[in-house]
Motif scaffolding. Structure first.
Motif, PDB file in Angstrom:
ATOM      1  N   ALA A 238       7.888  12.871   4.780  1.00  0.00           N
ATOM      2  CA  ALA A 238       7.014  12.832   3.459  1.00  0.00           C
ATOM      3  C   ALA A 238       6.348  11.589   3.365  1.00  0.00           C
ATOM      4  O   ALA A 238       6.663  10.346   3.661  1.00  0.00           O
ATOM      5  CB  ALA A 238       8.095  13.263   2.325  1.00  0.00           C
ATOM      6  N   VAL A 239       5.211  11.595   2.604  1.00  0.00           N
ATOM      7  CA  VAL A 239       4.269  10.403   2.350  1.00  0.00           C
ATOM      8  C   VAL A 239       3.788  10.799   0.896  1.00  0.00           C
ATOM      9  O   VAL A 239       3.330  11.676   0.547  1.00  0.00           O
ATOM     10  CB  VAL A 239       3.229  10.145   3.047  1.00  0.00           C
ATOM     11  CG1 VAL A 239       2.444   8.896   2.593  1.00  0.00           C
ATOM     12  CG2 VAL A 239       3.666   9.707   4.570  1.00  0.00           C
TER      13      VAL A 239
ATOM     14  N   ASN B 237      -5.765   3.806   3.924  1.00  0.00           N
ATOM     15  CA  ASN B 237      -6.534   5.028   4.267  1.00  0.00           C
ATOM     16  C   ASN B 237      -5.390   6.055   4.830  1.00  0.00           C
ATOM     17  O   ASN B 237      -4.582   5.898   5.548  1.00  0.00           O
ATOM     18  CB  ASN B 237      -7.458   4.927   5.310  1.00  0.00           C
ATOM     19  CG  ASN B 237      -8.412   6.144   5.554  1.00  0.00           C
ATOM     20  OD1 ASN B 237      -7.891   7.106   6.179  1.00  0.00           O
ATOM     21  ND2 ASN B 237      -9.487   6.194   5.087  1.00  0.00           N
ATOM     22  N   GLU B 238      -5.508   7.349   4.450  1.00  0.00           N
ATOM     23  CA  GLU B 238      -4.353   8.484   4.649  1.00  0.00           C
ATOM     24  C   GLU B 238      -4.474   8.619   6.240  1.00  0.00           C
ATOM     25  O   GLU B 238      -3.332   9.250   6.760  1.00  0.00           O
ATOM     26  CB  GLU B 238      -4.591   9.756   3.909  1.00  0.00           C
ATOM     27  CG  GLU B 238      -5.896  10.229   4.273  1.00  0.00           C
ATOM     28  CD  GLU B 238      -6.253  11.323   3.392  1.00  0.00           C
ATOM     29  OE1 GLU B 238      -6.663  12.523   4.047  1.00  0.00           O
ATOM     30  OE2 GLU B 238      -5.827  11.588   2.279  1.00  0.00           O
ATOM     31  N   SER B 239      -5.391   8.081   7.012  1.00  0.00           N
ATOM     32  CA  SER B 239      -5.229   8.249   8.358  1.00  0.00           C
ATOM     33  C   SER B 239      -4.043   7.372   9.240  1.00  0.00           C
ATOM     34  O   SER B 239      -3.796   7.709  10.189  1.00  0.00           O
ATOM     35  CB  SER B 239      -6.908   8.107   9.070  1.00  0.00           C
ATOM     36  OG  SER B 239      -7.065   6.509   8.821  1.00  0.00           O
TER      37      SER B 239
ATOM     38  N   LEU C   7       6.872   5.023  -0.980  1.00  0.00           N
ATOM     39  CA  LEU C   7       5.646   5.525  -0.067  1.00  0.00           C
ATOM     40  C   LEU C   7       6.127   6.643   0.713  1.00  0.00           C
ATOM     41  O   LEU C   7       5.373   7.271   1.056  1.00  0.00           O
ATOM     42  CB  LEU C   7       5.517   4.285   0.660  1.00  0.00           C
ATOM     43  CG  LEU C   7       4.457   4.548   1.886  1.00  0.00           C
ATOM     44  CD1 LEU C   7       3.021   5.038   1.248  1.00  0.00           C
ATOM     45  CD2 LEU C   7       4.346   3.318   2.767  1.00  0.00           C
ATOM     46  N   SER C   8       7.212   6.501   1.720  1.00  0.00           N
ATOM     47  CA  SER C   8       7.536   7.257   2.840  1.00  0.00           C
ATOM     48  C   SER C   8       8.828   7.597   2.943  1.00  0.00           C
ATOM     49  O   SER C   8      10.066   6.963   2.566  1.00  0.00           O
ATOM     50  CB  SER C   8       7.014   6.642   3.955  1.00  0.00           C
ATOM     51  OG  SER C   8       7.439   5.145   4.223  1.00  0.00           O
TER      52      SER C   8
ATOM     53  N   ARG D 114      -2.619   5.269  -1.322  1.00  0.00           N
ATOM     54  CA  ARG D 114      -4.194   5.081  -1.677  1.00  0.00           C
ATOM     55  C   ARG D 114      -4.088   3.862  -2.813  1.00  0.00           C
ATOM     56  O   ARG D 114      -5.016   2.975  -2.713  1.00  0.00           O
ATOM     57  CB  ARG D 114      -4.783   6.148  -2.080  1.00  0.00           C
ATOM     58  CG  ARG D 114      -5.137   7.044  -0.863  1.00  0.00           C
ATOM     59  CD  ARG D 114      -6.059   8.077  -1.344  1.00  0.00           C
ATOM     60  NE  ARG D 114      -5.730   8.870  -2.226  1.00  0.00           N
ATOM     61  CZ  ARG D 114      -4.980  10.083  -2.294  1.00  0.00           C
ATOM     62  NH1 ARG D 114      -4.843  10.838  -1.155  1.00  0.00           N
ATOM     63  NH2 ARG D 114      -4.764  10.667  -3.405  1.00  0.00           N
ATOM     64  N   ASN D 115      -3.545   4.056  -3.944  1.00  0.00           N
ATOM     65  CA  ASN D 115      -3.633   3.517  -5.189  1.00  0.00           C
ATOM     66  C   ASN D 115      -2.871   2.335  -5.530  1.00  0.00           C
ATOM     67  O   ASN D 115      -3.091   1.396  -6.188  1.00  0.00           O
ATOM     68  CB  ASN D 115      -3.507   4.406  -6.487  1.00  0.00           C
ATOM     69  CG  ASN D 115      -4.554   5.611  -6.232  1.00  0.00           C
ATOM     70  OD1 ASN D 115      -5.694   5.467  -5.932  1.00  0.00           O
ATOM     71  ND2 ASN D 115      -3.987   7.019  -6.576  1.00  0.00           N
TER      72      ASN D 115
END
Length: 531
Positions: free
Chosen positions: A59-60, A72-74, A178-179, A66-67
């Motif tokens: 999960a992310v 970048n989500e890539s 975050l993750s 981003r904020n």
């Protein structure tokens, strides 16, 4: 402290890295992760222990990505990123630290505690000028691990990841996540401390906060007589996180205590307004910045019950939801004891007077939040009675806390007056079984009728903005955990998506039953401190 800045990597996605900024706070002179009593320091250098591969990025939080971290989500497609957020690889320049603190646990001084399975990677200042401390949880042993293995398991990590984000979108001050990375690494746990040890799988959450300093950060220094370190740390916290307090103000510690007290009272009132019970309100889990963190055996109350205890390890119910305000007062008393050696006699008297004002501050904020939940505007002398009357009806009938308020925000006043509810209004239907329900409805309608030029639609819109339709109920988290343990993360994703918009009705969430009556098996769920 370690300052995290930004660079690009590989496919052009931004990654974060770190370099030493300064030695603002004293570091442990001993190196390594050997378990020990640490002296005269705030942090110890400690290297994370990589989880065994293969790793799965389960999960992310795109919002955090981003904020907060300007990424970048890539970047999540990059294998090196996954290693970095799980402790397998350091961001360039990072010097990981474990924080030394103590604390009162269940009312008793527990001595040295500290980050037993967390590593502070550094601090990131984003493009909005916000500074965030980035930390791994479940990343291996530190000098403060005591008898632990420094690991976290999937069940606790899923709960921490989801609840951090859920609380943020409910508007409650909180750490962020975050993750979530999971591994096949075996971790052995006794979930209910009954001798039944089971094999679970390791996981790591990368989490963020403006600061991880807590009441126990100061307590340990006072208890060990390290008053010069105490003053250094306190001055650092005030300079970095309480910028409106003048660093040369002779009463800065009194002002600091007053700010923490006010914000702690407001935080706990906010917890109560969404039915959240932290579960382990020890002083080592109470933030100096008054944010919610260290999510363990928390719970969102279902049937309204002031004695609701989410933590099965809490045999005496010390941290029941109805006791949280009093526990906050206890913890603030311990904070004042930690500050006492730095205060003059006059400053101590001022601070004691501030402490006596805590109940009023808490009750005023509680009152404001619950008035908003009922759609009231302005102030009337009888408002507290109307609130208390409703809560008593809810307690007597076991009405669902979240959905009672939500359904009050969805029902028309004419339907409420009639008192006949469709099956979809199941919480109000439960509440209406009380013999005094109609008496309360008449009081409520009379109060609303005195709001000038207010329509049903305006009231409903107002109330639906503060009464969530979805919270992270234990049964929802448990369902997601059971699937995650089998490498199916779809429900973690669905819950994350749902809880990002808790006030908005969502088709997928409705199909999943997230606003329905909890399933019967939910009553058997137990959550403990073990993770």
């Amino acid at each position: 402290m370690v300052q995290i800045t930004q660079t690009t990597y590989g496919n052009g996605a931004a990654l974060i890295w770190a370099e030493m900024e300064s030695d603002a706070l004293p570091l442990d002179e001993v190196d390594g992760n050997v378990i020990r009593t640490v002296k005269r320091s705030v942090f110890s250098e400690s290297q994370p222990s990589p989880l065994k591969e293969p790793l799965t990025l389960a999960a992310v939080s795109q919002d955090v990505l981003r904020n907060i971290l300007d990424l970048n989500e890539s970047v999540i497609q990059n294998e090196e990123f996954v290693r970095c957020v799980s402790g397998g690889k350091l961001f360039p320049g990072s010097v990981p630290l474990a924080h030394r603190y103590g604390g009162h646990q269940f009312g008793y001084w527990a001595g040295q505690l500290g980050d037993g399975r967390a590593h502070l990677l550094g601090e990131y200042t984003n493009r909005k000028g916000e500074r965030w401390e980035v930390q791994l949880k479940g990343s291996g042993k530190t000098p403060y691990s005591r008898s632990g293995d420094g690991r976290a398991v999937i069940r606790s990590s899923v709960r921490e990841f989801l609840c951090s984000e859920a609380m943020h979108f409910l508007g409650v001050p909180t750490s962020r996540a975050l993750s979530l990375v999971v591994s096949e690494e075996p971790v052995w746990r006794d979930p209910f401390y009954n001798g039944s040890v089971i094999k679970e799988r390791g996981a790591v959450v990368l989490r963020l906060a403006k600061s991880w300093f807590r009441i126990g950060s100061l307590e340990i220094l006072t208890r060990t007589g390290e008053l010069d370190v105490l003053r250094t740390l306190l001055d650092f916290v005030i300079k970095e996180h309480f910028k409106s307090i003048g660093t040369n103000d002779p009463d800065k510690y009194v002002v600091f205590f007053s700010r923490v007290l006010n914000e702690t009272a407001h935080l706990i009132a906010h917890w109560m307004s969404v039915g959240f019970a932290h579960g382990v309100c020890n002083t080592d889990n109470f933030s100096l910045l008054s944010i919610t963190f260290d999510y363990g055996p928390f719970g969102f109350m279902e049937s309204y019950d002031p004695n609701f205890v989410p933590n099965t390890s809490d045999d005496e119910g010390r941290y029941s939801i109805g006791a949280q305000a009093n526990v906050g007062l206890f913890n603030l008393q311990k904070l004042l004891e930690a500050l006492k050696p730095l205060l003059t006699s006059d400053q101590l008297s001022q601070s004691q007077q501030i402490l006596r004002e805590y109940p009023q501050i808490y009750h005023q904020r509680f009152h404001e939040l619950f008035k908003a939940k009922l759609g009231f505007l302005g102030n009337e002398e009888n408002d507290s009675y109307v609130i208390a009357f409703l809560l008593k009806l809810m307690e007597d009938t076991g009405a669902d806390f979240t959905m009672t308020f939500r359904q009050l925000s969805e029902v028309t006043l004419s339907r409420l007056q009639k008192g006949s509810f469709a099956p979809s209004l199941w919480a109000l239907s439960d509440l209406s079984s009380h013999k005094h329900f109609r008496d309360w409805v008449q009081l409520y309608l009379q109060r609303l009728s005195r709001i000038m030029s207010d329509s049903d639609e305006e009231r409903q819109h107002r109330m639906q903005g503060v009464n969530p339709r979805y919270v992270l109920r234990n049964w929802m988290a448990e369902s997601a955990i059971r699937k995650a343990e089998k490498n199916y993360f779809s429900e973690v994703t669905l819950l994350q998506k749902t809880l990002m918009e808790p006030f908005m009705e969502q088709e997928e969430a409705e199909r999943a039953g997230y606003a329905s009556k909890p399933p019967s098996w939910a009553q058997q769920l137990r959550v403990s401190c073990s993770s």
